[in-house]
Motif scaffolding. Structure first.
Motif, mmCIF file in Angstrom:
data_model
loop_
_atom_site.group_PDB
_atom_site.id
_atom_site.type_symbol
_atom_site.label_atom_id
_atom_site.label_comp_id
_atom_site.label_asym_id
_atom_site.label_seq_id
_atom_site.Cartn_x
_atom_site.Cartn_y
_atom_site.Cartn_z
ATOM 1 N N PRO A 37 1.989 4.095 -4.709
ATOM 2 C CA PRO A 37 1.920 5.458 -5.268
ATOM 3 C C PRO A 37 3.234 5.963 -5.851
ATOM 4 O O PRO A 37 3.231 6.915 -6.642
ATOM 5 C CB PRO A 37 1.506 6.302 -4.053
ATOM 6 N N TYR A 38 4.360 5.333 -5.493
ATOM 7 C CA TYR A 38 5.661 5.825 -5.926
ATOM 8 C C TYR A 38 6.306 4.983 -7.025
ATOM 9 O O TYR A 38 7.375 5.346 -7.512
ATOM 10 C CB TYR A 38 6.599 5.893 -4.717
ATOM 11 N N VAL A 39 5.689 3.880 -7.391
ATOM 12 C CA VAL A 39 6.236 3.022 -8.452
ATOM 13 C C VAL A 39 5.309 3.116 -9.653
ATOM 14 O O VAL A 39 4.211 2.562 -9.647
ATOM 15 C CB VAL A 39 6.381 1.555 -7.988
ATOM 16 N N GLU A 40 5.750 3.807 -10.670
ATOM 17 C CA GLU A 40 4.894 4.096 -11.819
ATOM 18 C C GLU A 40 4.939 2.980 -12.861
ATOM 19 O O GLU A 40 5.977 2.375 -13.098
ATOM 20 C CB GLU A 40 5.313 5.415 -12.472
ATOM 21 N N HIS A 41 3.781 2.721 -13.444
ATOM 22 C CA HIS A 41 3.658 1.852 -14.609
ATOM 23 C C HIS A 41 2.306 2.172 -15.244
ATOM 24 O O HIS A 41 1.307 2.320 -14.522
ATOM 25 C CB HIS A 41 3.733 0.363 -14.240
ATOM 26 N N PRO A 42 2.224 2.278 -16.567
ATOM 27 C CA PRO A 42 0.967 2.712 -17.199
ATOM 28 C C PRO A 42 -0.190 1.742 -17.023
ATOM 29 O O PRO A 42 -1.348 2.133 -17.143
ATOM 30 C CB PRO A 42 1.346 2.853 -18.685
ATOM 31 N N GLU A 62 0.822 -1.218 0.000
ATOM 32 C CA GLU A 62 0.000 0.000 0.000
ATOM 33 C C GLU A 62 0.854 1.265 0.000
ATOM 34 O O GLU A 62 0.536 2.242 -0.689
ATOM 35 C CB GLU A 62 -0.916 -0.013 1.224
ATOM 36 N N ASN A 63 1.942 1.273 0.765
ATOM 37 C CA ASN A 63 2.768 2.480 0.882
ATOM 38 C C ASN A 63 3.686 2.687 -0.317
ATOM 39 O O ASN A 63 4.126 3.815 -0.577
ATOM 40 C CB ASN A 63 3.610 2.402 2.158
#
Length: 387
Positions: free
Chosen positions: A192-197, A188-189
């Motif tokens: 939000p900080y690991v991006e992938h489309p 959960e934490n």
């Protein structure tokens, strides 16, 4: 013999005649076998034996749609950001010598649990859901892995959700299920900080979800409907609601209780297929599925030959087309299976069977913004490749 055929023979000699992704035993026809790069060429992978593996045609098809390595890379990022995991590694060989090439697992990590470090081996799949046959193939593969890691933890990770009974069957084999609900809660934490489309929006949506989705409500309605004559009309109505939720659009709203001109053959639902692209367009042009013909059988026992012939009699090249679906609560008997094969082989009428578990998988796919028709696609492929 081509260079690629020679490579296939060398890979089979090294790894055996099973798909390195799903674990299914392969037909020894070089034309049907596919070579997959473990590390893609686009990421610096080479076309030598150490970086190649044999896969079946359907796994080769799926990894080109959403490549597995993307999900592996994404999960590795989540693991490395989470302080309870350490020693995160990719592409770990299981076993020794030449056999190690055939048994590679996607991720290894150590996790702190109850103040002790626990080793976990994670096999990743990029599909959002699986037909029952695909689950069986994967379990065969994962059981082999279990014998090689000497009682250590083994997990199956994928960006989707499975029906409750399927999860229970996998966990009964001592295999952890790291699906969307698990991943969204466990990381959960980090999400939000690991991006992938693709993967990040799926997990963020799971985190934001607070109420039952329409698909989950339909799953509960299906579970509450008892098999048998008493609830046949209730079951038929639920299937109509499910069809509309899953496939409309691109298909038209289900037309119920439509019979042919002779008033002899009556089907529960007809869905008009005007799709101009995508899976349903492929189905229309390849299998003459201008209309999707559906029968709903609320039987306590297996569906038999008679029911297969009933829907087959409605399928006509000059009428509703040649594609149909039987919805049933569980499974079919040998007579039904033989009849379905005969109808395809002799008359080119393609009829697939969808159980409650398949329906739940399609609804779960839809609920997580995945393609529900993925299971229909898998069922067709399983049927064709079993002939």
């Amino acid at each position: 013999m081509t260079r690629w055929d020679d490579l296939k023979l060398k890979l089979i000699e090294r790894d055996g005649s099973t798909c390195s992704i799903c674990g299914k035993t392969l037909l020894m026809d070089l034309r049907l076998l596919r070579i997959e790069h473990i590390k893609p060429v686009s990421r610096g992978g080479k076309s030598d034996l150490d970086n190649l593996r044999i896969v079946c045609p359907e796994c080769n098809f799926y990894v080109t749609d959403l490549r597995e390595y993307e999900f592996v890379d994404y999960l590795v990022c989540l693991l490395r950001m989470n302080s309870t995991f350490s020693e995160v590694q990719q592409e770990i060989s299981l076993g020794y010598g030449q056999a190690a090439y055939a048994k590679r697992i996607d991720i290894f990590a150590q996790e702190i649990k109850n103040n002790n470090w626990s080793e976990v081996y994670i096999e990743c799949k990029s599909q959002r859901g699986f037909s029952l046959r695909r689950i069986e193939d994967m379990l065969t593969q994962l059981k082999t892995y279990h014998t090689l890691i000497e009682g250590k933890r083994l997990a199956l990770a994928f960006p989707g959700t499975l029906p409750k009974k399927t999860i229970e069957a996998i966990e009964a084999q001592g295999i952890e299920v790291w699906d969307i609900p698990f991943l969204s809660q466990r990381f959960e934490n980090e999400i939000p900080y690991v991006e992938h489309p693709v993967f990040q929006p799926i997990l963020l949506a799971a985190l934001a979800k607070k109420q039952q989705s329409p698909e989950e409500i339909l799953i509960q309605k299906l579970r509450n409907c008892q098999p048998g004559k008493e609830d046949w009309s209730k079951y038929q109505k639920i299937i109509g609601e499910i069809l509309e939720r899953l496939f409309c659009p691109p298909l038209s709203t289900p037309i119920s209780e439509r019979s042919d001109a002779e008033q002899v053959n009556r089907r529960d639902y007809i869905l008009t297929n005007y799709a101009e692209s995508g899976f349903w367009h492929f189905l229309r042009t390849t299998y003459q599925a201008d209309y999707i013909v559906v029968d709903a059988k609320n039987y306590k026992n297996d569906v038999g030959k008679k029911e297969a012939l009933q829907i087959a009699n409605y399928l006509k090249p000059h009428g509703a087309g040649l594609f149909g679906i039987i919805f049933c609560r569980d499974s079919i008997d040998n007579g039904c299976e033989c009849t379905l094969r005969e109808q395809w082989t002799i008359h080119r009428k393609l009829i697939i069977v969808v159980s409650d578990r398949d329906v739940e998988q399609m609804l779960l796919n839809k609920s997580s913004n995945g393609p529900p028709e993925e299971i229909i696609k898998q069922k067709i492929e399983d049927f064709r490749l079993s002939m």
